[in-house]
Motif scaffolding. Structure first.
Motif, short mmCIF file in Angstrom:
data_model
loop_
_atom_site.label_atom_id
_atom_site.label_comp_id
_atom_site.label_asym_id
_atom_site.label_seq_id
_atom_site.Cartn_x
_atom_site.Cartn_y
_atom_site.Cartn_z
N ALA A 133 0.82 -1.22 0.00
CA ALA A 133 0.00 0.00 0.00
C ALA A 133 0.85 1.26 0.00
N ASP A 134 2.02 1.23 0.64
CA ASP A 134 2.86 2.43 0.72
C ASP A 134 3.83 2.55 -0.44
N GLY A 135 3.68 1.72 -1.47
CA GLY A 135 4.53 1.82 -2.65
C GLY A 135 5.80 1.02 -2.58
N THR A 136 6.10 0.46 -1.43
CA THR A 136 7.28 -0.38 -1.31
C THR A 136 6.91 -1.83 -1.67
N THR A 137 7.87 -2.69 -1.58
CA THR A 137 7.62 -4.11 -1.86
C THR A 137 7.95 -4.94 -0.63
N THR A 138 7.24 -6.04 -0.51
CA THR A 138 7.49 -6.97 0.59
C THR A 138 7.54 -8.38 0.03
N PRO A 139 8.44 -9.23 0.50
CA PRO A 139 8.52 -10.60 -0.03
C PRO A 139 7.35 -11.44 0.45
N VAL A 140 6.77 -12.18 -0.48
CA VAL A 140 5.65 -13.07 -0.17
C VAL A 140 5.95 -14.44 -0.78
N SER A 141 5.77 -15.48 0.01
CA SER A 141 5.97 -16.85 -0.48
C SER A 141 4.62 -17.37 -1.00
N PHE A 142 4.55 -17.62 -2.33
CA PHE A 142 3.31 -18.03 -2.97
C PHE A 142 3.27 -19.52 -3.22
N ASN A 143 2.05 -20.08 -3.13
CA ASN A 143 1.75 -21.43 -3.58
C ASN A 143 0.59 -21.34 -4.56
N CYS A 144 0.73 -21.95 -5.71
CA CYS A 144 -0.27 -21.86 -6.77
C CYS A 144 -0.73 -23.27 -7.14
N THR A 145 -2.04 -23.53 -7.06
CA THR A 145 -2.59 -24.84 -7.41
C THR A 145 -3.70 -24.67 -8.45
N VAL A 146 -3.90 -25.71 -9.26
CA VAL A 146 -4.89 -25.69 -10.33
C VAL A 146 -6.30 -25.82 -9.74
N ARG A 147 -7.24 -25.07 -10.32
CA ARG A 147 -8.65 -25.16 -9.92
C ARG A 147 -9.44 -25.81 -11.06
N ARG A 148 -10.33 -26.76 -10.74
CA ARG A 148 -11.12 -27.47 -11.75
C ARG A 148 -12.61 -27.26 -11.51
N ASP A 149 -13.39 -27.34 -12.62
CA ASP A 149 -14.84 -27.22 -12.51
C ASP A 149 -15.46 -28.57 -12.22
N LEU A 150 -16.82 -28.64 -12.26
CA LEU A 150 -17.52 -29.88 -11.91
C LEU A 150 -17.21 -31.00 -12.89
N SER A 151 -16.90 -30.67 -14.14
CA SER A 151 -16.60 -31.69 -15.14
C SER A 151 -15.14 -32.14 -15.10
N GLY A 152 -14.33 -31.52 -14.21
CA GLY A 152 -12.93 -31.91 -14.09
C GLY A 152 -11.98 -31.13 -14.96
N ARG A 153 -12.49 -30.18 -15.74
CA ARG A 153 -11.61 -29.38 -16.60
C ARG A 153 -10.98 -28.24 -15.81
N VAL A 154 -9.75 -27.89 -16.18
CA VAL A 154 -9.04 -26.80 -15.52
C VAL A 154 -9.76 -25.50 -15.82
N SER A 155 -10.12 -24.78 -14.77
CA SER A 155 -10.85 -23.52 -14.94
C SER A 155 -10.09 -22.32 -14.40
N GLY A 156 -8.94 -22.55 -13.78
CA GLY A 156 -8.16 -21.44 -13.25
C GLY A 156 -7.18 -21.91 -12.19
N VAL A 157 -6.76 -20.99 -11.34
CA VAL A 157 -5.79 -21.30 -10.29
C VAL A 157 -6.23 -20.66 -8.99
N VAL A 158 -5.79 -21.25 -7.89
CA VAL A 158 -5.96 -20.69 -6.56
C VAL A 158 -4.56 -20.40 -6.01
N ILE A 159 -4.33 -19.16 -5.64
CA ILE A 159 -3.00 -18.73 -5.19
C ILE A 159 -3.10 -18.34 -3.72
#
Length: 443
Positions: A133-159
Motif C-alpha cells: 500500500a505504501d509503494g514499497t515491496t514486501t517478499p511473499v511466499s506463494f503457492n499456486c494450485t490448479v482449480r477445476r470445474d464440476l466436469s474436471g476441466r481446468v478452470s483457473g488457479v488458486v493462489i
C-alpha cells in the motif's frame, strides 16, 4: 307425466355432476396452492441457509491471515480475501478483473510464471515481491494450485501467499533469544563452578599447605647451610689459614653432612613446587570458562579427582568407597565432567550430613555401549513428589542460602550435551542413587 319426471331427474343429475367437477377443481387448486406455499417456505429456508453459508465462508476467508487469490485461465483475478486487500492497499472490488501479475514487482513477474499469456502452472514456495500500500515491496511466499470445474476441466488457479518479512523478523528475534539463552546458560554454568569452587577453598588450602610446608622447610635448611658454606669458604680463603684449622672448622660446621643433604633438600623443593603447580593447574582447568570442547577423557581420573576435592573440604565423617575399573574412556569435556562428579558427591555429602557416618558408594560397569556410574548414598532418599522436579533449574530442598538449585540442572544439561544421561531414583536398600551414563570410546 312420467316422461317429464324422467327429464327432470336427468337434468338434476347433470347439475350434480357439474358441482362435483367444480369441487374437485377447487380441491386441486387448494392442493397446488398449499404446495406452492410449502415450496416457497422451503425456498426461503434454503436461501437463508445459503446466505448464512456465504457469510460464514466470507468471514472465514477474510479472517485468514494468508493472502488468497482466485484467478481464471488468463490470470485475471476473480476473487480475493481481505488479507490481500490490506497488503496492497486496494479494495477487494477494485482488484476483481485485474491481472495477478500487476501485483508483483517487475523483476518477479517473469520469474513467477514467465509473465502474462503463459498457461496455468503450479508453483510451490515461490518467493516474489508484492507492491504494498505504501509503494514499497514486501517478499511473499506463494503457492499456486490448479482449480477445476464440476466436469474436471481446468478452470483457473488458486493462489495462496504468506508474507515472509514478519517470519524473517520472528526468526531473527528467535535467533537472538537463542544466543542470549546460550550466553545466560554459560554464565550460569560458570557461576555454579564458582560456587563449587568456593565450597572447596578449605580443602584446597589443606592440599596446598603440605607442598608449601615442604618448600618452606627445605628453604630454611638451605639458608642455614648457605651461612655455613659462607663461613667455611671465607676461612679457606683467609690468608695464613692452616690446614688443621680448616679441617676443624669443617667438622664444626658439618659441611660434609650438609653436602650430602643437599640432593634431598633440592628434591623436596622440586616435589613441593611440582605438587603446587599441579593443584593450581587443576583449579585453573576447573574454573576456566571454556567453549565445551569435546575430547577423549579418562573418566576414572575425573571421578577420583572430583572425590578428592570434595572430601578434602567436607566436615564430619563422610566416606567414599570406589569400585571402578582401571580405565573408562569417554568422549566429553574433562572440566565439565569433573563439575558433574563434584556436584553429585557434594549432594551426597549434604544429604548425609546429619548421620553419624555418611557413606557414598561409586560403582561403574559397561552398559549399552557406554559406562554406567552409580552414586549411591546412605541418606534419607528423595521424596516422591520431588523426583519429577529434581533437575529443574532453581529447584532445591536445601534451606535458603545453602543451595542455588542450579547444580543438578546444570549437570543434567552438561551430560546431555555430551550425549549421555543423568537420572535419579531411590535405592531399594535406602538412600538415593544417581546414575551417570556416558558413551564409551572403544577404538
Amino acid at each position: 307425466m312420467a316422461e317429464a319426471a324422467r327429464f327432470n331427474d336427468t337434468e338434476h343429475d347433470a347439475d350434480h355432476s357439474d358441482d362435483a367437477v367444480w369441487l374437485e377443481v377447487v380441491r386441486k387448486m387448494d392442493e397446488v396452492y398449499q404446495d406452492l406455499l410449502r415450496y416457497e417456505v422451503e425456498l426461503e429456508t434454503k436461501n437463508a441457509e445459503l446466505e448464512s453459508l456465504r457469510q460464514f465462508f466470507a468471514s472465514v476467508l477474510d479472517s485468514i491471515s494468508d493472502v488468497l487469490i482466485v484467478c481464471d485461465l488468463e490470470w485475471r483475478i476473480e476473487a480475493v480475501n481481505a488479507a490481500l486487500s490490506r497488503l496492497v492497499g486496494q479494495a477487494q472490488e477494485t482488484l476483481i478483473g485485474a491481472s495477478f501479475f500487476s501485483l508483483l514487482a517487475d523483476t518477479d513477474r517473469e520469474r513467477f510464471c514467465g509473465g502474462t499469456g503463459m498457461p496455468v502452472v503450479e508453483r510451490h514456495d515461490c518467493e516474489c515481491s508484492v507492491i504494498t500500500a505504501d509503494g514499497t515491496t514486501t517478499p511473499v511466499s506463494f503457492n499456486c494450485t490448479v482449480r477445476r470445474d464440476l466436469s474436471g476441466r481446468v478452470s483457473g488457479v488458486v493462489i495462496t501467499g504468506r508474507p515472509v518479512g514478519e517470519l524473517r523478523r520472528a526468526y531473527e528475534a528467535l535467533r537472538e533469544a537463542h544466543e542470549a539463552l546460550q550466553r545466560t546458560q554459560g554464565q550460569l554454568v560458570h557461576s555454579e563452578k564458582m560456587a563449587s569452587l568456593g565450597r572447596l577453598v578449605a580443602g584446597v588450602a589443606h592440599e596446598l599447605n603440605n607442598p608449601i610446608s615442604f618448600v618452606l622447610g627445605n628453604v630454611l635448611a638451605l639458608k642455614r647451610y648457605a651461612e655455613r658454606f659462607q663461613r667455611f669458604f671465607a676461612a679457606c680463603a683467609a690468608e695464613g689459614a692452616c690446614a688443621p684449622a680448616i679441617q676443624t672448622l669443617r667438622e664444626q660446621l658439618k659441611i660434609d653432612r650438609a653436602l650430602a643433604d643437599l640432593p634431598r633438600l633440592i628434591a623436596g623443593l622440586e616435589e613441593g613446587a611440582q605438587r603446587s603447580r599441579e593443584i593450581v593447574d587443576a583449579l585453573k582447568r576447573f574454573s576456566a570458562v571454556d567453549g565445551g570442547e569435546m575430547h577423549e577423557v579418562e573418566l576414572v581420573e575425573v571421578i577420583r579427582r572430583g572425590v578428592h576435592w570434595v572430601t578434602s573440604s567436607v566436615r564430619g565423617a563422610f566416606r567414599v568407597d570406589l569400585a571402578l575399573p582401571e580405565s573408562m574412556r569417554v568422549w566429553g569435556n574433562s572440566g565439565q565432567l569433573q563439575q558433574v562428579v563434584m556436584n553429585l558427591v557434594q549432594n551426597a555429602a549434604d544429604a548425609t550430613a546429619d548421620l553419624p557416618e555418611g557413606r557414598l558408594s561409586i560403582t561403574a560397569r559397561e552398559e549399552n555401549g557406554g559406562w554406567r556410574v552409580d552414586f549411591i548414598d546412605n541418606g534419607p532418599g528423595i521424596r516422591p513428589e520431588h523426583l519429577p522436579h529434581l533437575f529443574e533449574p532453581f529447584f532445591t530442598t536445601k534451606p535458603v542460602g545453602q543451595g542455588t538449585g542450579l547444580g543438578l540442572a546444570i549437570s543434567y544439561g552438561l551430560v546431555e550435551k555430551m550425549g549421555g544421561k543423568l537420572s535419579a531414583a531411590n535405592n531399594h536398600d535406602g538412600g538415593a542413587i544417581f546414575t551417570l551414563w556416558l558413551p564409551a570410546i572403544t577404538s
